[in-house]
Design an enzyme around this catalytic site. Structure first.
Site, PDB file in Angstrom:
ATOM      1  N   SER A 136       0.814  -1.081  -0.119  1.00 10.75           N
ATOM      2  CA  SER A 136      -0.159  -0.013  -0.207  1.00 10.75           C
ATOM      3  C   SER A 136       0.904   1.090   0.143  1.00 10.75           C
ATOM      4  O   SER A 136       2.050   1.315   0.407  1.00 10.75           O
ATOM      5  CB  SER A 136      -0.930  -0.143   1.205  1.00 10.75           C
ATOM      6  OG  SER A 136      -1.455   1.292   1.389  1.00 10.75           O
ATOM      7  N   TYR A 140      -2.550  -0.830  10.159  1.00 13.45           N
ATOM      8  CA  TYR A 140      -2.418  -1.495   8.736  1.00 13.45           C
ATOM      9  C   TYR A 140      -1.017  -0.881   8.211  1.00 13.45           C
ATOM     10  O   TYR A 140      -0.424  -1.508   7.444  1.00 13.45           O
ATOM     11  CB  TYR A 140      -3.446  -0.546   7.959  1.00 13.45           C
ATOM     12  CG  TYR A 140      -3.623  -0.505   6.299  1.00 13.45           C
ATOM     13  CD1 TYR A 140      -4.311  -1.676   6.017  1.00 13.45           C
ATOM     14  CD2 TYR A 140      -3.130   0.416   5.657  1.00 13.45           C
ATOM     15  CE1 TYR A 140      -4.210  -1.812   4.434  1.00 13.45           C
ATOM     16  CE2 TYR A 140      -3.270   0.201   4.317  1.00 13.45           C
ATOM     17  CZ  TYR A 140      -3.782  -0.746   3.805  1.00 13.45           C
ATOM     18  OH  TYR A 140      -4.071  -0.703   2.481  1.00 13.45           O
TER      19      TYR A 140
END
Length: 320
Positions: free
Chosen positions: A147, A160
């Protein structure tokens, strides 16, 4: 002998984790459109059955296996099932993930451990399970969906971001170590995408307010990327054996800016953190996005999330 970096995907067998919905489902679909046979996997049996049915109706050659990839036995079962169904495993896409949104004060150590199990240790175990056969053939492709948060850590997404940083580091190291074996490893760094993931994310602190900013940002056309275009970019990167793919102009700009001005980036992120909701007087924990959404009665937010809400329905993010 290792195949050329320009070899196509026709006839290859792929395994895509987290492929019952969202980006994983779209990557699986794009792989089948380029001639791959694909094993789908996810935890939810009903979601997985719907995903398999959707792809079969398009003429795709797919199978599915429901499992929790954080189970230490799951990687071996998935690799064995893929090889039994298709004869080999040529393309492994580590996509499964979880999004936890909220301030650090509302998070627990268990949130960080859960993120690491799902987005670091499970992919590591899958790679280790797939490697013997890939090495024996002298060929294979591994794709890690990290990401933008795995390169630039945004506030209120720390479990995350930490897991995605770890996944990106593992992926880059694997590419260096496995190149001599004819195995390519591609690290994908997507920015915000309109996959409908805001409905599946989990929110802590003040869930309604956290949902509002996250859902709005994830659905804005300027900030976010069309999910189908993102899936095509991921599969193209795998097909061409690229080392890295940063998806969306905003993500590319953020990565470059962080690289040349890390101190300024840190100051901007700190400013952004001050603008986000605090933990509240009675912080809640791990509230599903669908529940948080029902607490917000805002016509403005509904308009901002319209594209992403439609994506949630199209890409199997909503219960049937």
């Amino acid at each position: 002998m290792p195949r050329s970096s320009h070899d196509g995907l026709t006839g290859r067998a792929a395994l895509v984790t987290g492929s019952s919905r969202g980006l994983g489902l779209l990557i699986a679909r794009e792989l089948t459109r380029r001639g791959c046979r694909v094993m789908l996997c996810a935890r939810d049996d009903d979601e997985l059955a719907r995903a398999e049915r959707m792809l079969r109706e398009e003429g795709a050659d797919v199978r599915s296996l429901a499992c929790d990839i954080t189970d230490e036995q799951a990687p071996g079962r998935l690799v064995e099932a893929t090889e039994a169904a298709f004869g080999s495993l040529d393309v492994l896409v580590n996509n499964a993930g979880e999004i936890q949104v909220g301030p650090l004060s509302a998070m627990a150590e268990a949130d960080f451990r859960s993120a690491m199990e799902t987005m670091y240790f499970a992919p590591l175990r899958l790679v280790m399970a797939a490697l013997p056969a890939m090495r024996a053939r002298g060929e294979g492709r591994i794709v890690t969906i990290s990401s933008l948060g795995g390169r630039v850590a945004a506030p209120h997404l720390l479990p995350y971001a930490g897991a995605k940083f770890a996944a990106a580091g593992l992926s880059e190291g694997l590419r260096a170590e496995l190149a001599a074996d004819g195995i390519s490893v591609t690290t994908v760094l997507p920015g915000l995408m309109r996959t409908g993931s805001h409905t599946a994310a989990r929110f802590s602190g003040q869930p309604g307010r956290e949902y509002a900013w996250f859902a709005a940002a994830a659905g804005l056309p300027v900030l976010s990327m069309d999910a189908e275009r993102a899936a095509r970019a991921v599969v193209t990167a795998a097909e061409r054996r690229r080392p890295e793919a940063v998806l969306s102009p905003v993500a590319k700009a953020a990565v470059r800016f962080h690289g040349v001005a890390p101190a300024t980036t840190a100051r901007l992120l700190a400013l952004g953190a001050r603008l986000l909701p605090g933990g509240g007087t009675a912080p809640e924990h791990d509230v599903p996005g669908r529940v948080a959404a029902r607490r917000i009665d805002s016509a403005v937010l509904n308009r901002l999330t319209r594209l992403n809400d439609r994506a949630a329905h199209r890409f199997n993010q909503q219960p049937g």
